[in-house]
Design a protein around this motif. Structure first.
Motif, mmCIF file in Angstrom:
data_model
loop_
_atom_site.group_PDB
_atom_site.id
_atom_site.type_symbol
_atom_site.label_atom_id
_atom_site.label_comp_id
_atom_site.label_asym_id
_atom_site.label_seq_id
_atom_site.Cartn_x
_atom_site.Cartn_y
_atom_site.Cartn_z
ATOM 1 N N THR A 1 0.805 -1.218 0.000
ATOM 2 C CA THR A 1 0.000 0.000 0.000
ATOM 3 C C THR A 1 0.842 1.274 0.000
ATOM 4 O OG1 THR A 1 -0.100 -0.003 2.416
ATOM 5 C CG2 THR A 1 -1.891 -1.130 1.219
ATOM 6 N N GLY A 2 2.143 1.125 0.176
ATOM 7 C CA GLY A 2 3.013 2.291 0.262
ATOM 8 C C GLY A 2 3.040 2.909 1.643
ATOM 9 N N ALA A 3 2.333 2.310 2.589
ATOM 10 C CA ALA A 3 2.313 2.847 3.952
ATOM 11 C C ALA A 3 3.681 2.776 4.610
ATOM 12 C CB ALA A 3 1.288 2.100 4.797
ATOM 13 N N ASP A 4 4.551 1.888 4.119
ATOM 14 C CA ASP A 4 5.895 1.800 4.685
ATOM 15 C C ASP A 4 6.717 3.059 4.410
ATOM 16 O OD1 ASP A 4 6.030 1.153 1.958
ATOM 17 O OD2 ASP A 4 7.781 -0.117 2.242
ATOM 18 N N THR A 5 6.276 3.898 3.486
ATOM 19 C CA THR A 5 6.970 5.162 3.231
ATOM 20 C C THR A 5 6.422 6.285 4.115
ATOM 21 O OG1 THR A 5 5.475 5.833 1.442
ATOM 22 C CG2 THR A 5 7.390 4.500 0.829
ATOM 23 N N VAL A 6 5.320 6.017 4.807
ATOM 24 C CA VAL A 6 4.687 7.016 5.675
ATOM 25 C C VAL A 6 4.870 6.661 7.147
ATOM 26 C CG1 VAL A 6 2.483 8.095 6.289
ATOM 27 C CG2 VAL A 6 2.979 7.553 3.899
ATOM 28 N N LEU A 7 4.607 5.407 7.485
ATOM 29 C CA LEU A 7 4.710 4.957 8.870
ATOM 30 C C LEU A 7 6.148 4.641 9.244
ATOM 31 C CD1 LEU A 7 1.640 2.540 8.906
ATOM 32 C CD2 LEU A 7 1.756 4.860 9.854
ATOM 33 N N ALA A 8 6.496 4.898 10.493
ATOM 34 C CA ALA A 8 7.825 4.570 11.012
ATOM 35 C C ALA A 8 7.792 3.135 11.534
ATOM 36 C CB ALA A 8 8.213 5.541 12.120
ATOM 37 N N ILE A 9 8.492 2.245 10.838
ATOM 38 C CA ILE A 9 8.485 0.826 11.177
ATOM 39 C C ILE A 9 9.861 0.452 11.719
ATOM 40 C CG2 ILE A 9 8.125 -1.502 10.289
ATOM 41 C CD1 ILE A 9 6.325 -0.128 8.128
ATOM 42 N N HIS A 10 9.861 -0.219 12.880
ATOM 43 C CA HIS A 10 11.107 -0.552 13.570
ATOM 44 C C HIS A 10 11.160 -2.048 13.878
ATOM 45 C CE1 HIS A 10 12.198 3.679 14.307
ATOM 46 N NE2 HIS A 10 10.897 3.848 14.236
ATOM 47 N N PRO A 11 12.367 -2.611 13.987
ATOM 48 C CA PRO A 11 12.488 -4.052 14.221
ATOM 49 C C PRO A 11 12.034 -4.499 15.607
ATOM 50 C CG PRO A 11 14.656 -3.021 14.195
ATOM 51 C CD PRO A 11 13.664 -1.975 13.781
ATOM 52 N N ASP A 12 12.073 -3.608 16.594
ATOM 53 C CA ASP A 12 11.659 -3.972 17.945
ATOM 54 C C ASP A 12 11.292 -2.717 18.730
ATOM 55 O OD1 ASP A 12 14.110 -2.864 19.001
ATOM 56 O OD2 ASP A 12 15.098 -4.750 18.524
ATOM 57 N N VAL A 13 10.743 -2.914 19.922
ATOM 58 C CA VAL A 13 10.282 -1.793 20.736
ATOM 59 C C VAL A 13 11.435 -0.913 21.142
ATOM 60 C CG1 VAL A 13 9.215 -1.174 22.954
ATOM 61 C CG2 VAL A 13 8.218 -2.994 21.550
ATOM 62 N N ARG A 14 12.537 -1.502 21.520
ATOM 63 C CA ARG A 14 13.699 -0.701 21.951
ATOM 64 C C ARG A 14 14.129 0.260 20.855
ATOM 65 N NH1 ARG A 14 18.468 -2.683 25.592
ATOM 66 N NH2 ARG A 14 16.596 -3.490 26.515
ATOM 67 N N ASP A 15 14.208 -0.241 19.635
ATOM 68 C CA ASP A 15 14.586 0.604 18.505
ATOM 69 C C ASP A 15 13.536 1.700 18.269
ATOM 70 O OD1 ASP A 15 16.525 0.859 16.113
ATOM 71 O OD2 ASP A 15 14.550 0.828 15.160
ATOM 72 N N ALA A 16 12.270 1.341 18.377
ATOM 73 C CA ALA A 16 11.197 2.306 18.160
ATOM 74 C C ALA A 16 11.243 3.427 19.198
ATOM 75 C CB ALA A 16 9.842 1.604 18.208
ATOM 76 N N LEU A 17 11.641 3.087 20.409
ATOM 77 C CA LEU A 17 11.751 4.105 21.469
ATOM 78 C C LEU A 17 13.023 4.925 21.332
ATOM 79 C CD1 LEU A 17 10.539 1.964 24.470
ATOM 80 C CD2 LEU A 17 9.361 3.962 23.527
ATOM 81 N N GLY A 18 13.966 4.432 20.516
ATOM 82 C CA GLY A 18 15.228 5.134 20.369
ATOM 83 C C GLY A 18 16.142 4.990 21.566
ATOM 84 N N THR A 19 15.957 3.901 22.328
ATOM 85 C CA THR A 19 16.795 3.677 23.492
ATOM 86 C C THR A 19 17.951 2.763 23.148
ATOM 87 O OG1 THR A 19 15.331 1.871 24.199
ATOM 88 C CG2 THR A 19 14.926 4.030 25.144
#
Length: 105
Positions: A85-103
């Motif tokens: 759908t191309g949503a991967d160019t809009v949404l921020a997708i991360h491999p895990d929660v730690r990465d998503a939190l930027g910790t």
């Protein structure tokens, strides 16, 4: 289905699991909207989501406009949905929660 919800680092994490479609989406949508109203960063831990349909995707895109939303650990089905759908160019997708939190690890 909504699992645990908790504060972590700079954001709020909400775990979701199971199949998410127009019939089962409301509790997750309510939890995410509530978190977005109180926290500048919301992380959806998608590791246990087994299916998401277009209503799930639309909900994520709507929420993305109201807060910093990051999707953590999506399964292959969701990754394909986001890519097709191309949503991967809009949404921020991360491999895990730690990465998503930027910790740091």
């Amino acid at each position: 289905m909504v699992g645990r919800a908790y504060g972590a680092g700079p954001g709020w994490v909400i775990e979701a699991r199971g199949e998410l479609d127009q019939d089962t989406l409301a509790p997750l949508e309510d939890a995410l909207a509530s978190a977005a109203g109180s926290h500048p960063l919301v992380v959806l831990d998608a590791g246990a989501i087994t299916f998401g349909d277009s209503s799930f995707l639309n909900m994520l895109l709507r929420l993305h406009r109201t807060t910093t939303l990051r999707i953590a650990a999506p399964a292959e089905q969701l990754v394909r949905l986001f890519q097709l759908t191309g949503a991967d160019t809009v949404l921020a997708i991360h491999p895990d929660v730690r990465d998503a939190l930027g910790t740091p690890a």
